[in-house]
Design an enzyme around this catalytic site. Structure first.
Site, short mmCIF file in Angstrom:
data_model
loop_
_atom_site.label_atom_id
_atom_site.label_comp_id
_atom_site.label_asym_id
_atom_site.label_seq_id
_atom_site.Cartn_x
_atom_site.Cartn_y
_atom_site.Cartn_z
N HIS A 1 -7.21 0.65 -6.51
CA HIS A 1 -7.46 -0.18 -5.33
C HIS A 1 -8.15 -1.46 -5.79
O HIS A 1 -9.32 -1.70 -5.50
CB HIS A 1 -8.33 0.60 -4.34
CG HIS A 1 -8.33 0.06 -2.95
ND1 HIS A 1 -7.56 -1.01 -2.56
CD2 HIS A 1 -9.03 0.44 -1.83
CE1 HIS A 1 -7.77 -1.28 -1.28
NE2 HIS A 1 -8.66 -0.41 -0.83
N ARG B 1 0.88 -1.18 0.00
CA ARG B 1 0.00 0.00 0.00
C ARG B 1 0.91 1.21 0.00
O ARG B 1 1.69 1.40 0.94
CB ARG B 1 -0.92 -0.01 1.22
CG ARG B 1 -1.59 1.35 1.42
CD ARG B 1 -2.73 1.32 2.41
NE ARG B 1 -3.89 0.64 1.85
CZ ARG B 1 -5.12 0.79 2.34
NH1 ARG B 1 -5.35 1.57 3.38
NH2 ARG B 1 -6.12 0.13 1.79
N ASP C 1 -17.16 7.33 -1.90
CA ASP C 1 -15.92 7.24 -1.11
C ASP C 1 -15.61 8.64 -0.60
O ASP C 1 -16.24 9.63 -1.02
CB ASP C 1 -14.79 6.68 -1.99
CG ASP C 1 -13.50 6.41 -1.20
OD1 ASP C 1 -13.56 6.36 0.05
OD2 ASP C 1 -12.44 6.26 -1.84
N ARG D 1 -13.43 -8.45 1.67
CA ARG D 1 -12.00 -8.25 1.45
C ARG D 1 -11.24 -9.52 1.83
O ARG D 1 -10.33 -9.95 1.12
CB ARG D 1 -11.50 -7.05 2.27
CG ARG D 1 -12.08 -5.70 1.87
CD ARG D 1 -11.63 -5.28 0.49
NE ARG D 1 -10.18 -5.21 0.40
CZ ARG D 1 -9.44 -4.18 0.83
NH1 ARG D 1 -10.02 -3.11 1.33
NH2 ARG D 1 -8.12 -4.21 0.72
N CYS E 1 -16.26 1.90 0.33
CA CYS E 1 -15.10 1.05 0.66
C CYS E 1 -14.72 1.17 2.14
O CYS E 1 -14.06 0.29 2.68
CB CYS E 1 -13.92 1.42 -0.21
SG CYS E 1 -13.38 3.12 -0.01
N GLN F 1 -10.09 -3.96 -3.46
CA GLN F 1 -11.40 -3.44 -3.06
C GLN F 1 -12.44 -3.79 -4.12
O GLN F 1 -13.55 -4.24 -3.80
CB GLN F 1 -11.30 -1.92 -2.88
CG GLN F 1 -12.58 -1.29 -2.40
CD GLN F 1 -12.94 -1.69 -0.98
OE1 GLN F 1 -12.12 -1.59 -0.08
NE2 GLN F 1 -14.16 -2.18 -0.78
N1 CP Z 1 -11.23 0.00 2.22
C1 CP Z 1 -9.97 -0.06 2.68
O1 CP Z 1 -9.02 -0.36 1.96
O2 CP Z 1 -9.85 0.21 4.01
P1 CP Z 1 -8.50 0.39 4.85
O3 CP Z 1 -7.91 1.73 4.44
O4 CP Z 1 -8.95 0.37 6.27
O5 CP Z 1 -7.57 -0.73 4.52
N1 NVA Z 2 -9.81 6.74 -1.61
C1 NVA Z 2 -9.42 6.38 -0.26
C2 NVA Z 2 -9.65 4.92 -0.04
C3 NVA Z 2 -9.28 4.43 1.33
C4 NVA Z 2 -9.48 2.96 1.49
C5 NVA Z 2 -7.97 6.76 -0.03
O1 NVA Z 2 -7.15 6.53 -0.93
O2 NVA Z 2 -7.65 7.31 1.01
#
Ligand code: CP
Ligand code: NVA
Length: 269
Positions: free
Chosen positions: A86, A59, A181, A249, A221, A89
């Site tokens: 993502h 990540r 989101d 997930r 998400c 997701q």
């Molecule tokens: N939706 C998602 O990826 O959540 P987190 O940021 O908690 O991993």
């Molecule tokens: N769009 C958000 C998703 C978090 C899971 C971010 O990137 O912060």
């Protein structure tokens, strides 16, 4: 091994638990604990970690970092969220939609709000699956051009219909799923006041959901900001499937890990 350069609740815990379920051991590798936090290159990190691990989830911020890791690693690399995409997701999301609706074919998914990494992967999924996917977003926040072109290419093969509207009501019209989101993603915190202003009128609230089908499902998400991108009455209401979505997930990523690591399993014994 799971490299995290950004915070996480769902991704971290679902990957870690999924790895244990599959009989493996998951290592949580925070940027602060790795030498990449002190400037070691992603190339050297990729090559080093490939000698210890059977797969790497990352990540990170720049998508190129994940691409570089995958290019230089000798083990499978999974995108656990970048600024661009993502995909894990989206896998969980389409599993949740299939479970809820009993089908994917013929469904309309409406994404309302900031066209971000989550939108990009959801749209690519819709394009590959041949669905009707709409975005309702302010004109100053266009969808990523590269992803839009790739999704349109896929759509010509599958018959998917992809549309963008400035008016969220048009995007949501007769939708089977409404998805939103956060307006400020991780890494964009300096813009949060401007974004809060720019997305006024794009909250998924009781007035907006009336344009969707009566049996619409609400998805997010998570993490969510009640009172910003979604009203509490919607996310906590009877049409919300956000926690089924979150649970998937775990299931979707277990399938993904088996798929990408099965070959590795034999080479690593
Ligand atoms: N939706 C998602 O990826 O959540 P987190 O940021 O908690 O991993
Ligand atoms: N769009 C958000 C998703 C978090 C899971 C971010 O990137 O912060």
């Amino acid at each position: 091994g799971m490299i995290f350069e950004k915070s996480s609740t769902r991704t971290r815990v679902s990957f870690e638990v999924g790895i244990y379920h599959l009989g493996g051991t998951g290592l949580f590798l925070s940027k602060n604990d790795l030498q990449i936090g002190r400037g070691e290159t992603i190339h050297d990190t990729a090559k080093t970690l490939s000698g210890f691990l059977d797969a790497i989830m990352i990540r990170t911020f720049a998508h190129q970092t994940a691409v570089d890791l995958a290019t230089h690693a000798r083990v499978p690399v999974i995108n656990g969220l970048t600024d661009l995409a993502h995909p894990c997701q989206a896998l969980a999301d389409y599993q949740a939609i299939l479970e809820q609706k009993g089908r994917l074919h013929g469904l309309k998914i409406a994404y309302v709000g900031d066209p971000n990494n989550v939108t990009n992967s959801l749209m690519m999924g819709a394009a590959k699956l041949g669905l009707h996917f709409t975005i309702g977003a302010p004109s100053g926040y266009p969808v990523n051009d590269f992803v839009w072109k790739r999704a349109k290419e896929e759509a010509t093969k599958t018959g998917a219909l992809l549309e963008i509207f400035e008016d969220p009501r048009e995007a949501v019209e007769k939708a089977d799923v409404i998805y939103t989101d956060v307006w400020t993603s991780m890494g964009q915190e300096a813009e949060s006041a401007i974004r809060l202003q720019a997305f006024q009128g794009y909250q998924v609230d009781d007035a907006l959901v009336r344009y969707a089908r009566p049996d619409y499902s609400f998805m997010h998400c998570l993490p969510a900001h009640r009172g910003e991108e979604v009203a509490a009455s919607v996310i906590d209401g009877p049409n919300s499937i956000v926690f089924e979505e979150a649970e998937n997930r775990l299931h979707a990523q277990k399938a993904l890990m088996v798929a990408v690591m099965q070959g590795e399993h034999y080479t690593h014994g």
